[in-house]
Design an enzyme around this catalytic site. Sequence first.
Site, PDB file in Angstrom:
ATOM      1  CB  SER A  33     131.575  95.735  20.397  1.00 32.85           C
ATOM      2  OG  SER A  33     130.302  95.154  20.514  1.00 32.85           O
ATOM      3  CE  LYS A  86     131.051  92.632  22.611  1.00 40.37           C
ATOM      4  NZ  LYS A  86     131.229  93.086  24.018  1.00 40.37           N
ATOM      5  CE  LYS A 129     127.130  93.898  21.608  1.00 42.62           C
ATOM      6  NZ  LYS A 129     127.185  93.668  23.064  1.00 42.62           N
ATOM      7  CG  ASP A 151     128.254  90.525  24.157  1.00 38.37           C
ATOM      8  OD1 ASP A 151     127.541  89.801  24.874  1.00 38.37           O
ATOM      9  OD2 ASP A 151     128.534  91.720  24.457  1.00 38.37           O
ATOM     10  CD  GLU A 204     130.869  90.421  26.282  1.00 38.24           C
ATOM     11  OE1 GLU A 204     131.553  90.495  25.234  1.00 38.24           O
ATOM     12  OE2 GLU A 204     130.516  91.417  26.925  1.00 38.24           O
ATOM     13  CG  ASP A 237     129.006  92.622  29.853  1.00 43.42           C
ATOM     14  OD1 ASP A 237     128.989  93.347  30.863  1.00 43.42           O
ATOM     15  OD2 ASP A 237     128.781  93.086  28.717  1.00 43.42           O
ATOM     16  CE  LYS A 257     130.382  96.159  29.065  1.00 43.91           C
ATOM     17  NZ  LYS A 257     129.015  95.875  28.583  1.00 43.91           N
ATOM     18  N   GLY A 268     132.931  98.010  26.909  1.00 43.75           N
ATOM     19  CA  GLY A 268     132.530  99.361  26.515  1.00 43.75           C
ATOM     20  C   GLY A 268     131.029  99.507  26.596  1.00 43.75           C
TER      21      GLY A 268
HETATM   22  O1  OSB Z   1     127.410  93.968  26.046  1.00 42.72           O
HETATM   23  O2  OSB Z   1     129.325  94.785  25.825  1.00 42.72           O
HETATM   24  C1  OSB Z   1     128.113  94.914  25.760  1.00 42.72           C
HETATM   25  C2  OSB Z   1     127.207  98.298  24.264  1.00 42.72           C
HETATM   26  C3  OSB Z   1     126.159  98.663  25.075  1.00 42.72           C
HETATM   27  C4  OSB Z   1     125.736  97.802  26.052  1.00 42.72           C
HETATM   28  C5  OSB Z   1     126.373  96.580  26.238  1.00 42.72           C
HETATM   29  C6  OSB Z   1     127.442  96.219  25.438  1.00 42.72           C
HETATM   30  C7  OSB Z   1     127.833  97.082  24.420  1.00 42.72           C
HETATM   31  C8  OSB Z   1     128.898  96.762  23.468  1.00 42.72           C
HETATM   32  C9  OSB Z   1     129.547  97.921  22.781  1.00 42.72           C
HETATM   33  O3  OSB Z   1     129.220  95.641  23.162  1.00 42.72           O
HETATM   34  C10 OSB Z   1     130.906  98.198  23.286  1.00 42.72           C
HETATM   35  C11 OSB Z   1     131.391  99.530  22.767  1.00 42.72           C
HETATM   36  O4  OSB Z   1     131.779  99.584  21.611  1.00 42.72           O
HETATM   37  O5  OSB Z   1     131.375 100.508  23.535  1.00 42.72           O
HETATM   38 MG    MG Z   2     128.658  92.381  26.638  1.00 47.69          MG
END
Ligand code: OSB
Ligand code: MG
Length: 395
Positions: free
Chosen positions: A161, A187, A189, A214, A239, A264, A288, A316
């Site tokens: 991510s 992925k 953001k 995402d 996402e 999510d 998660k 994650g």
């Molecule tokens: O939306 O998936 C998410 C990190 C913190 C809070 C929400 C998210 C995320 C990530 C990072 O996308 C995922 C990772 O690398 O741990």
């Molecule tokens: Mg997410």
Amino acid sequence: MRGRRAPACYDADTRPATRGPPPIPLVRIERLELRLVRLPLVRFFETSFGRVHDRTFIVVTAHGDGEAGYGECVADAAPYYSGETTETAWHVIERFIAPRVLGVAFAHPREVYPALRAIRGHQMAKAAVEMAAWDLYARQQGVPLAAALGGTRSAIAAGVSIGIQDSLDELVERIRIELAAGYRRIKIKIKPGWDVAAVETVRAAVGSIPLMVDANAAYRLEDAAHLAELDHFDLMMIEQPLDYDDLTDHARLQRHLSTPICLDESIHSVKAAADALELGACRIINIKPGRVGGHAESIRLHDLCAARGVPVWHGGMLESGIGRAHNLHLSSLPNFSLPGDVAASRRYYAPDLVEPPIEVRPDGTIPVPDGCGIGVTIVAERLARATERQLDLRV
Ligand code: OSB
Ligand code: MG
């Protein structure tokens, strides 16, 4: 220390000899240790709700029967991803969860979540304790956590991510680095102002890689026409485009998009997932354990999706090696059919709290640790140095 591996859990001569019928397995937590831990991130991480440079989280240690099991609470210092924070989790664990688990003889860790039924919400607080109980149980049984959870694979497919960057050049550069490391999907953001053009730039620069976005709930249904522009880029999924607690508008949006929606934030329980699938609010689900209350609920969610033919992948939360190891074990269940956000330790913390660090292999897979429980060693001195506050709760 680097590269040292814990002994494999199944070594015949390290397992206790048993005579007669096996004893009824019990998880009985005699002491819960809470630590408020702060670790600087190797590099900042930016989502639609802001940029973070470090993480403050709770490490839960469940002591029982001469063993210790570990859990990591994924609640953040701020209530932006979810309503929980490190401080609400601390409060709820101390006042409401600990009294319901300390000294209780559970026949199996799947009994922990139902024992917390009176407490509404606070999934991350519940998960931290529940997951520590699973680790404790697996260690007591002398098996890797994956075996206790019903995992079927010895390595998982890793994705990354990538947060919002200062420039599109920087974004492309980060993606090239991760592709070179072997990661199997990228992925990025997105948020209003950093979306269609970012995806277009990435596609032009690196071609037809497995790519997804995402939004962390940054859009509204009125943005449907704009989001539909993403349909031109062959994304694996988008996402959580809409609000954190929304299902209905996601269902409306999905009818408008050819790109699959993955939820999510909205999936805070197995029931929410069943409702989302019933409504057509998503075609893919991110699991998660912190978001749904732990491993047992994650398994139920995984099984529900498997029965409906819905693919899942493991999300994650910028976890340290403790939560990351838990995620690896859970990701070994069969319906985690898409690469997840479970990546190498070194992307997040240097050093990580655990040894050996979690590493990605050149083929983009991460082996599931084969030691007992979560199968990594918590480095006591690093944990102590990162601890800002500690509380011991006893029977
Ligand atoms: O939306 O998936 C998410 C990190 C913190 C809070 C929400 C998210 C995320 C990530 C990072 O996308 C995922 C990772 O690398 O741990
Ligand atoms: Mg997410």
